[in-house]
Design a protein around this motif. Sequence first.
Motif, PDB file in Angstrom:
ATOM      1  N   UNK A  11       3.504  -7.793  -6.126  1.00  0.00           N
ATOM      2  CA  UNK A  11       3.065  -6.215  -5.466  1.00  0.00           C
ATOM      3  C   UNK A  11       2.067  -5.633  -6.161  1.00  0.00           C
ATOM      4  N   UNK A  12       1.320  -4.714  -5.362  1.00  0.00           N
ATOM      5  CA  UNK A  12       0.056  -3.998  -5.739  1.00  0.00           C
ATOM      6  C   UNK A  12       0.634  -2.502  -5.926  1.00  0.00           C
ATOM      7  N   UNK A  33       6.696  -5.141 -15.495  1.00  0.00           N
ATOM      8  CA  UNK A  33       7.900  -5.489 -14.600  1.00  0.00           C
ATOM      9  C   UNK A  33       7.066  -6.648 -13.576  1.00  0.00           C
ATOM     10  N   UNK A  34       5.710  -6.934 -13.792  1.00  0.00           N
ATOM     11  CA  UNK A  34       5.197  -7.840 -12.998  1.00  0.00           C
ATOM     12  C   UNK A  34       4.154  -7.547 -12.078  1.00  0.00           C
ATOM     13  N   UNK A  35       4.007  -6.185 -11.577  1.00  0.00           N
ATOM     14  CA  UNK A  35       3.100  -5.680 -10.818  1.00  0.00           C
ATOM     15  C   UNK A  35       1.657  -5.821 -10.918  1.00  0.00           C
ATOM     16  N   UNK A  86      -1.654  -1.780  -0.739  1.00  0.00           N
ATOM     17  CA  UNK A  86      -0.937  -1.047  -1.709  1.00  0.00           C
ATOM     18  C   UNK A  86       0.505  -1.273  -1.197  1.00  0.00           C
ATOM     19  N   UNK A  87       1.522  -1.765  -2.065  1.00  0.00           N
ATOM     20  CA  UNK A  87       2.971  -2.009  -1.811  1.00  0.00           C
ATOM     21  C   UNK A  87       3.602  -0.729  -2.512  1.00  0.00           C
ATOM     22  N   UNK A  88       2.997  -0.049  -3.448  1.00  0.00           N
ATOM     23  CA  UNK A  88       3.633   0.886  -4.514  1.00  0.00           C
ATOM     24  C   UNK A  88       2.602   1.884  -4.699  1.00  0.00           C
ATOM     25  N   UNK A  89       2.835   3.275  -4.444  1.00  0.00           N
ATOM     26  CA  UNK A  89       2.074   4.371  -4.555  1.00  0.00           C
ATOM     27  C   UNK A  89       2.687   5.455  -5.455  1.00  0.00           C
ATOM     28  N   UNK A  90       2.074   5.665  -6.658  1.00  0.00           N
ATOM     29  CA  UNK A  90       2.491   6.735  -7.350  1.00  0.00           C
ATOM     30  C   UNK A  90       1.666   7.653  -7.477  1.00  0.00           C
TER      31      UNK A  90
END
Length: 260
Positions: A11-12, A33-35, A86-90
């Motif tokens: 995951x990015x 967590x591996x991202x 982008x899989x995860x945006x914070x």
Amino acid sequence: MSTNTSPLAGKHALVTGASRGIGLAIAQRLLDEGARVTLLGRQLSSVSEAAAKLSNTDAFAVAADVGSREQLRAAIDVAGDRFGPVDILINNAGQAVSAPMHKMDDALWNAMLSVNLTGTYNGIRHVLPSMLARDFGRIVNVASTAGLKGYPYVAAYSAAKHGVIGLTRSVALEVAGRNITVNAVCPGYTDTDIVRETIGNIQAKTGRSESEAIAVLVDHNPQRRLIRCEEVANAVAWLCLPGSESITGQSIAIAGGEIM
């Protein structure tokens, strides 16, 4: 051949405002967590230095003013070239400036909305199409307890953070059926450089000691302490990990019981 079984492997994640404080703690937690994590900050030198401290080849730095749609789009494109969509945006980038309402000028008002609210909108707007195309996405907006209640002298900041929570709820409903979750975390006063500057200002203006100045800030926190950046990062990570798929549209207070 070994297989990476970390929960976020492949995951990015892109974290804005990642050069220090809460953003840097979130970047580290997602790496753990591996991202693969892109750290985004306003100044490339600062965010590159932060990424280097993480000592992880899966950390990458880009620069943009999140309030600028063009700058942010260009930075996300560069990040995509490195790690893919982008899989995860914070959306963590933010700024807090205080002023009494009757002394606030338009520049302060516009700055608070640009960074805190428009910056969050810009981030979501740029990554959502690719998330929809792949039927996967995790978006976490770092709001504030100021988005859940009012505080004196930060009307513009509070208004912007209330807007972030409204944005969170609306977008979450739009994409709920597409395996995309959208949540907000709402920290109380957190032990960051910005808060330390506020403590210094209280000391300078009132003559209080450091402990007395901190007591002023944490007066509404039943635990009577500053929140740790790692506590915010843990909550953000939980919202991105497998097993939290049904949590969406929520605004989670991390504030020692201040918000019930």
